[in-house]
Design an enzyme around this catalytic site. Sequence first.
Site, PDB file in Angstrom:
ATOM      1  N   HIS A   1      -1.502   2.401  -8.110  1.00 50.97           N
ATOM      2  CA  HIS A   1      -1.368   3.750  -7.571  1.00 50.97           C
ATOM      3  C   HIS A   1      -2.264   4.699  -8.323  1.00 50.97           C
ATOM      4  CE1 HIS A   1       1.751   3.995 -10.627  1.00 50.97           C
ATOM      5  NE2 HIS A   1       1.504   5.332 -10.699  1.00 50.97           N
ATOM      6  N   HIS A  22      -3.643  -0.107 -14.949  1.00 44.31           N
ATOM      7  CA  HIS A  22      -3.750   1.316 -14.892  1.00 44.31           C
ATOM      8  C   HIS A  22      -4.741   1.566 -15.757  1.00 44.31           C
ATOM      9  CE1 HIS A  22      -0.463   1.195 -12.389  1.00 44.31           C
ATOM     10  NE2 HIS A  22       0.518   1.379 -13.383  1.00 44.31           N
TER      11      HIS A  22
END
Length: 492
Positions: free
Chosen positions: A187, A249
């Site tokens: 995300h 990430h």
Amino acid sequence: MLQNRTDEFMTSRVIPVSSFDLVIFGATGDLARRKILPGLFHRFTVGQMPEGGRIIGSARSELSVDEYRQTIRDALSEFAPEAANKPQQVREFLDRLDYISVDAAGETGWDTLAAALRPDVVRAFYLSVGPSLFGPISRQLRNHGIAAKDSRVVVEKPFGHDLQTARALNAELRECFEEHQIYRIDHYLGKETVQNLMALRFANALFEPLWNSQHIDHVQITVAENLGVAGRGEYYDESGAMRDMVQNHLMQLLCLTAMEPPSRFEPGSVRDEKLKVIRALDPVSSSDLVRGQYRAGGDQGSYVDQAGNPDSSTESFVAMKVHVSNWRWAGTPFYLRTGKRLRERLSEIAIIFRDPPHSIFPKMQSRRGNALIIRLQPDEGITLRMTIKDPGPGGMRLTEVPLDMTFAEALGEGAKSPDAYERLIMDVIRGDQTLFMRGDEVEAAWEWADPIITGWEEQRQKPSRYDAGSSGPEDALMLMHRDGRRWREIGD
Ligand code: NAP
């Protein structure tokens, strides 16, 4: 390889979609209630969900459609504050929801699901369930003829625990889907500022000529959280910061910062360039690595208390110096750090430029120098730190000022960043894989991360303790100090 690329390009063109069936497995879970459905609701309210868009929730729980709609009404009240002022839109959105009980690990419910899906509309299957269900669900979708050639499947993190498990997951998914159908979510890639990093680099002539080791002294990537692991200690203790944050990430942020300009903004080109960065990473020596674990602080317990494991040596903090071994970055280290229970919640990429080659001004050394700060959270925005003359009399004194562009201020209402999830889900519907990780990327990232983790395990290395609410362990400060550099303050 060429064949794959062509396939990928052909199938990942952004196509306007007028109808879709989005099936969410795990539709009663935390992620679905907190992120996925509120994100879809926001898209609906801004008129970006086509008339024919339908959402089918699915989980084992036996719920009627009305009961499921009530669950999501409650979730919107809690996680989508805008819902309170939009009762009509909430009703219309809930009308788009259906619910079918399916046991992902068993046989019940699949025929009902197959019968409920419309022919000739885009089908997307969001697997918001644990990774052990990715394979079983994929096989059931294939065996029941539910997944069509252009169906999409979305999988959540964690994508593997190490290289071997990531390979196994890829193999399970590829048994049933082509790579161009698989959307692995990170995300962070859906965050507006992360996409802006690409716009900043490749839509302006200003920065790219300076984007190399000749002009950039070093790069700092920080993802700091002020919360601890309470509530998800059991999961986290099996994972740790390296697996939970760095391998995915921070790696993605590093890739977008360091990659060469892709030839086009399309999935194949962007993902090829990111992969090249991962493959150019040097192994990280133990002297360039710091692991930490937070102590108790305030009214909260220590990491081991919150993880419920008094003997845990899992890290809640990692800092490291990384070298990208290629022509562009030789001599410019990337410093990465991430941790929990730190001073503030902050994510940023800081590009620290070199000083001018010759100073005509006295006391230039006392400056911190030019820096470009790309802030992901809070307050997404970009700041350029410049040196200027201190205004007024008193001779040529220099001072530093930020050229600050907080998106919300600079762009007004239009700057309300869509949540990363809503952006990514709509990309899935449109068939755009640019902001999703390809299988070979994920495997390459594990290939790099695995030796670091196994090194720690073999040495039975205990993490350094750090105070809750601090910037992390002392050793992390030393990692920079010994190179004559310093971390930007968290909360500076
Ligand atoms: P969760 O709250 O435990 O929800 C799990 C969901 O899966 C529930 O809807 C559950 O409903 C369903 N489920 C479990 N076993 C099933 C089965 N055999 N057949 C059908 N449905 C089944 O988990 P979550 O937090 O939403 O996380 C879902 C996935 O997203 C996990 O892989 C997690 O690692 C990942 N993720 C979560 C977050 C987050 O913030 N929560 C963030 C990033 C990634 P029933 O019990 O009714 O079947």
